[in-house]
Write an enzyme that holds these catalytic residues in place. Structure first.
Site, PDB file in Angstrom:
ATOM      1  N   LYS A   1     -16.572  41.414   4.760  1.00 24.53           N
ATOM      2  CA  LYS A   1     -16.805  40.250   3.906  1.00 24.53           C
ATOM      3  C   LYS A   1     -18.281  39.836   3.935  1.00 24.53           C
ATOM      4  CE  LYS A   1     -12.469  39.685   2.648  1.00 24.53           C
ATOM      5  NZ  LYS A   1     -12.028  39.804   1.259  1.00 24.53           N
TER       6      LYS A   1
ATOM      7  N   SER B   1     -11.983  47.685   7.766  1.00 25.82           N
ATOM      8  CA  SER B   1     -12.659  46.568   7.107  1.00 25.82           C
ATOM      9  C   SER B   1     -13.019  45.435   8.056  1.00 25.82           C
ATOM     10  CB  SER B   1     -11.792  46.029   5.973  1.00 25.82           C
ATOM     11  OG  SER B   1     -10.495  45.723   6.444  1.00 25.82           O
TER      12      SER B   1
ATOM     13  N   GLU C   1     -13.027  30.313  -1.313  1.00 21.22           N
ATOM     14  CA  GLU C   1     -11.632  30.357  -0.884  1.00 21.22           C
ATOM     15  C   GLU C   1     -11.578  31.275   0.320  1.00 21.22           C
ATOM     16  OE1 GLU C   1     -12.910  32.506  -2.831  1.00 21.22           O
ATOM     17  OE2 GLU C   1     -12.013  34.428  -2.248  1.00 21.22           O
TER      18      GLU C   1
HETATM   19  C1  LIG Z   1     -10.627  42.319   7.498  1.00 22.37           C
HETATM   20  C2  LIG Z   1     -10.160  42.234   6.089  1.00 22.37           C
HETATM   21  N1  LIG Z   1      -9.864  43.360   5.454  1.00 22.37           N
HETATM   22  C3  LIG Z   1      -9.427  43.341   4.187  1.00 22.37           C
HETATM   23  C4  LIG Z   1      -9.259  42.166   3.502  1.00 22.37           C
HETATM   24  C5  LIG Z   1      -8.727  42.215   2.114  1.00 22.37           C
HETATM   25  O1  LIG Z   1      -9.680  41.929   1.147  1.00 22.37           O
HETATM   26  P1  LIG Z   1     -10.292  43.062   0.238  1.00 22.37           P
HETATM   27  O2  LIG Z   1      -9.141  43.816  -0.357  1.00 22.37           O
HETATM   28  O3  LIG Z   1     -11.081  42.309  -0.755  1.00 22.37           O
HETATM   29  O4  LIG Z   1     -11.121  43.953   1.064  1.00 22.37           O
HETATM   30  C6  LIG Z   1      -9.583  40.954   4.124  1.00 22.37           C
HETATM   31  C7  LIG Z   1      -9.466  39.664   3.430  1.00 22.37           C
HETATM   32  O5  LIG Z   1      -9.617  38.618   3.978  1.00 22.37           O
HETATM   33  C8  LIG Z   1     -10.048  41.000   5.451  1.00 22.37           C
HETATM   34  O6  LIG Z   1     -10.366  39.884   6.116  1.00 22.37           O
END
Ligand SMILES: Cc1ncc(COP(=O)(O)O)c(C=O)c1O
Ligand SMILES: Cc1ncc(COP(=O)(O)O)c(C=O)c1O
Lengths: 254, 410, 410, 254
Positions: free
Chosen positions: B86, B377, B108
């Site tokens: 993020k 992520s 948000e």
């Molecule tokens: C660690 C993490 N991975 C994935 C996501 C999912 O979001 P996105 O599909 O935009 O990567 C989030 C959303 O808060 C997140 O905190």
């Protein structure tokens, strides 16, 4: 008769028109029926009926809650359309649908227009559908002669207003201020300048909404706008005092 | 993206008129930035000095041996400052905000990661900051709320609707239309009205750009497959973008299977009978909605995937079959998390663990000469309350009970 | 280090005979590694693919402006995998363990960071792992215990003595003398019997090597001062080592002032009348001990600084006036932490916050042309239970109470 | 008379000697006094008195707890030295101090040696002081004629044993196994090989400690070692049955 003509005729008789707003199915269709009766009997000129949506992003707390409660009580789009047809049939004033675009999109755009036209609905207010996103919508509006009501905002440039006016029919809905429905607006110099800009940008009738709550507010609008829109105020009134309070309230506005 | 903000049939900008000017300015500034190589330079510089870019690509040897298939590489977005991808998006938008001269940001948040990242950016850039967070997520992610507040942000629990991410987005929009002049809405994922989907993907594309270089360096060739979890789709777009034109690389998005696709309690927006095209929250995509167009409740053990919509860019890539979509259930995800901790000493976020679960299912079928990349992520230690709870850890429960008693008695 | 493991008057290896052979082998392997450039290469490679090295050096512009003195740079060890500099040491020792062919590792831990790092390394290298942790620290740092266990480690709460770090060390030694053949004790800081102080400092020296390059790149010259918190002394040695011969760079170690130097409730081992030279836990240094040589209880809000001894290398540098020592009280530390979060969006660990507090006191007196470096040894989000508690955050308390009730009622 | 000679003389009379261990101040000096009386009266040949230390890293749970409780009850080094002098004065067997190096270091190494020598103490066992760290210690041991007892471990190579033997006086303390005090040891083939290696490495008497708990254990050691060391066992005994149980226990060992 077309919405614009209908309203212009009325406007020739009154120094300002009144449009009111209800959320369909809130608190119930029975209450809606009673509220509308009182509105019509007390001289309301036009009514926008909001088909509830789960994500009413442009609405403030009062209407938001009404949307959610209506849906929680089981309100379906079909119920709303049936009710809309009943009202349009029964009363001689124009009825509009206000809703978010997904309701129409999901129903099927053309089906929705055809149905509304058959049911005698005169226009649609869709706050999340700018004309750029509404090519087919605007074409269908023409085809089915249902007025697409476009919205001006205080942030709209004069150029943008002209552009919007080019797409709009029926009247222009001028949001009195930034923000969502329900909060009081200020009617100071900035507001006057804004309305002047609106006036210059279009020859369509101007409705002003967002935060119109009292006779005083409406007094101020006279001579500047063609129609005042009462939104959250009547919902709060029904919440606190019941449908029977609506008639006297409306009667006292002009 | 076409001129109206569409990707094939998806996207657009379904916004109230009051935001029109702001979107014009945003689009203009964004276009300027994209054309200005100095902007990307500044962005890279910020990310390499404030966050930890390039993030590593870790060869997970133990997991690779365990499954006996392809070599598993993990892209380590968990090592970013604030613990997730993020940050990439938020820091990029922060630079934009500075250019636009706005003084306040709102956002948000679902998992709290985007809120954390935004509060962090606001502290660093000296901006006022308000974060909208569904009340249910406030409960699930209390530690994040604490830190956001400590960094000076105001966190507003949203009590409407399903009290999760989509409701926080609605509420953020309500704030934005009210305070549009001095406020920028830092959208947290590759959704929302154009130009957000593309802009967020652009900032996140740094993930895939790095990963491509790294996999060539370590593995000598392109990976066979790349896995990413899909909430809004930003981390997935971030790692996929660079590889879209690589014909031999298969891209797999893994959605939240919750209690299973037939349970009605999940967040599978693609390949799922519960979802259909719709328009909400400012854009057109596949939504989990009923036949009237009302949004459904969603469920995932991972707050960050618990969302009704999905990036319009991914809907387009799905429709064009350029990305394959799978889902993983809560249970599969907990197992994948457990295995990854034990085998590699790495704790993926619950969101990211979906990508691991998706990959683990298939990796054994590939050859050891092949490589796959899993996009991690974020890190899971933020999820302690959820994970310890999900594993029903008795000493954790005892610890919480004791602490609670201690606080009650004072 | 001389042949007997001394640095000036300090250090040595005061070990039971049963460990003699093991230390011989350890010393030999360590010497081999130091002479083998391929080893350091392997180490760098591991740290850059599994952790996030080089870690960034962040220019803290807001804090610099706030104090109006030198430019403040922060060395971001918090961005390491597992969240602290402890990973540097542990991964290095992990490579040694592999070379020595041992199958099991043990470690002591205070803040839990070193235990986390060791459990992580053990998972990655496929080793059995037991972590000793004072019972009081188990309570302070429950989340870390949860993660260690999840990564497959056995965590043993130590109920002897002051039930903190030093007791965990004793207990780890007891394990080691019992299982010496197949077990390596991964000492967590630059203390203990030789070669640990030097070896740990060597692995940690990567911090200063990177920081020197980075400060020249960003600031154009050497920093005026460098601040590090001092528990056992490993993060301090890590950043100081490279700068020891730079005449114009002042090095400042910040110890835990607890409730104040006169309170008897602190962990100030240098410049403090409560401390004197002693021999314990295998080495000679300045200890907080009474006139009989019994170790005193120590206190710090930061578990990782709550320790009776200090690196013998630092005692030597202190004696030779090559490093200046200061201390910061719990209160000063909480304030420094608060300010850093609000101004920079960075959450230093409570341990690291001591270095910030020490620096904030002095930085205003320097010129804006000068730079200082603060070593942020770890991230503070691990400390949520301690920090939220210390800030007496009401919604945090309510959250814990509610969770506790929920667990009690099931 | 020197410790070594004293023990050799006794050894000539018995097929195995007995050394026992107490922690000073635990459970009290009064109890220590009574326990030592019973030990001496029942034929113990040598007693090691442990001066408690807050960090007894080589001790297992029983002795660890005894150290901590003694300190918690307020035991000072001075109390221990006074008591040691009293015992050495009163009984005709050799008394040793067992402690960790910091106690001596902090007291002042030479002061400590001088005091112990004056008080009639015959030797020191310091588990955390390998000869490499004990240069001044070994010099002072020579100067004050207090025997430095060195320790062999099963992990010590033969070469290392020779080296240690070169520094040791009095006797060599052979730890029966890896680990800390208190747990039972196995006396199998490995143990025999180990003791053979010890024997070859030095001509000093061999004491065997760690986990010696019974008459059977001591029987096994006969012919292989010169002295058996009973450590934690008597502490546990005093804990569970009181000081008066020590005499009969010792009497039954040989
Ligand atoms: C660690 C993490 N991975 C994935 C996501 C999912 O979001 P996105 O599909 O935009 O990567 C989030 C959303 O808060 C997140 O905190
Ligand atoms: C984040 C952090 N900083 C500092 C320390 C203190 O150790 P050292 O002085 O060895 O760096 C610790 C110890 O646990 C720690 O966790």
């Amino acid at each position: 008769m077309q919405l614009e003509q209908q309203l212009r005729d009325k406007r020739n008789e009154k120094d300002i028109l009144l449009m009111t707003h209800i959320v369909l199915g809130y608190p119930s269709f029975a209450a809606n029926r009673e509220v509308i009766r009182q509105m019509v009997e007390n001289g309301v000129d036009c009514i926008e009926m909001q088909i509830p949506f789960s994500e009413p992003m442009a609405d403030g707390p009062v209407i938001l809650k009404a949307n959610q409660d209506s849906l929680a009580a089981g309100t379906k789009v079909e119920d709303c359309l049936t009710f809309g047809a009943e009202m349009a049939e029964k009363y001689d004033i124009p009825f509009l649908y206000m809703t978010y675009y997904n309701i129409i999109f999901k129903y099927g755009e053309e089906d929705f227009f055809r149905r509304a036209a058959e049911d005698g609905i005169k226009g649609f207010i869709i706050p999340d559908l700018p004309p750029e996103m509404g090519e087919s919508f605007l074409t269908l509006a023409d085809k089915y002669q249902v007025a697409p009501i476009l919205i001006f905002a205080p942030t709209s440039t004069t150029e943008r207003m002209r552009e919007l006016a080019g797409y709009g029919q029926g009247f222009i809905y001028c949001a009195a201020r930034r923000g969502v429905t329900g909060k009081k607006s200020e009617f100071g110099k900035d507001f006057n300048d804004y309305l002047n800009r609106c006036r210059e940008a279009t020859s369509l009738l101007l409705a002003v909404g967002f935060g119109i709550q009292s006779r005083e507010d409406i007094e101020i609008l006279k001579g500047k706008a063609d129609m005042a829109v009462i939104g959250s105020r009547t919902i709060s009134l029904v919440d606190s005092e019941g449908p029977e309070a609506v008639g006297p309230f409306i009667a006292g506005l002009r | 993206m076409d001129k109206k903000g569409f990707f094939g049939n998806w996207g657009g900008a379904y916004i109230p008129e009051v935001l029109y000017q702001t979107f014009q300015e945003l689009q203009k500034e964004y276009d300027r930035c994209r054309q200005d190589p100095a902007f990307w330079e500044e962005y890279l510089n910020l990310m390499s000095t404030y966050s930890c870019r390039p993030t590593p690509l870790t060869h997970a040897e133990n997991l690779s041996n365990y499954f006996g298939g392809a070599q598993i590489y993990i892209k380590r977005e968990d090592l970013n400052h604030t613990g997730a991808h993020k940050a990439n998006n938020v820091m990029g938008q922060g630079l934009l905000v500075k250019r636009m001269g706005k003084k306040r940001v709102i956002a948000e948040t679902g998992a709290g990661q985007h809120g954390m990242a935004t509060a962090t950016m606001a502290a660093k850039f000296g901006l006022e900051c308000t974060i909208y967070m569904g009340e249910e997520d406030v409960l699930r992610q209390r530690p994040n709320v604490f830190w956001m507040e400590k960094m000076g942000a105001t966190v507003i629990p949203v009590k409407d609707g399903s009290r999760t991410l989509k409701d926080a987005i609605n509420e953020a929009f309500r704030d934005w239309v009210t305070n549009v002049d001095d406020t920028h809405y830092v959208f947290g994922t590759a959704c929302g009205p154009a130009p957000f989907p593309e802009m967020v993907s652009w900032f996140q594309s740094i993930i895939g750009i790095e990963a491509a270089e790294q996999i060539i360096k370590y593995h000598g060739k392109m990976p066979a497959k790349i896995y990413a979890c899909v909430g809004g789709g930003s981390n997935a777009m971030g790692i996929f973008k660079r590889f879209l034109d690589e014909k031999d690389v298969e891209l797999i998005g893994v959605e939240a299977g919750g209690h299973g696709i037939d349970s009605g309690s999940h967040a599978i927006r693609l390949n799922c009978p519960d979802a259909s095209p719709g328009v909400a929250q400012g854009y057109k995509t596949m939504f989990l909605q009923d036949e009237d167009g009302q949004m459904k409740h969603t469920h995932s053990v991972a707050a960050g995937l618990d969302y009704v919509g999905v990036s319009p860019i991914l809907s387009d890539l799905w429709e064009k079959k350029q990305v394959r979509f799978e889902s993983a259930t809560d249970n599969e995800v907990m197992q994948a998390l457990d295995l990854t901790m034990k085998k590699e000493g790495i704790i993926p976020a619950l969101e990211s663990s979906h990508a691991f679960a998706g990959a683990f299912r298939e990796v054994g079928k590939l050859s050891p000469d092949d490589a796959i990349i899993i996009n991690q992520s974020g890190r899971g230690d933020k999820d302690i309350f959820t994970i310890a709870h999900a594993f029903a850890d008795p000493s954790w429960k005892k610890f919480i009970i004791d602490r609670g008693k201690e606080y009650s008695s004072k």
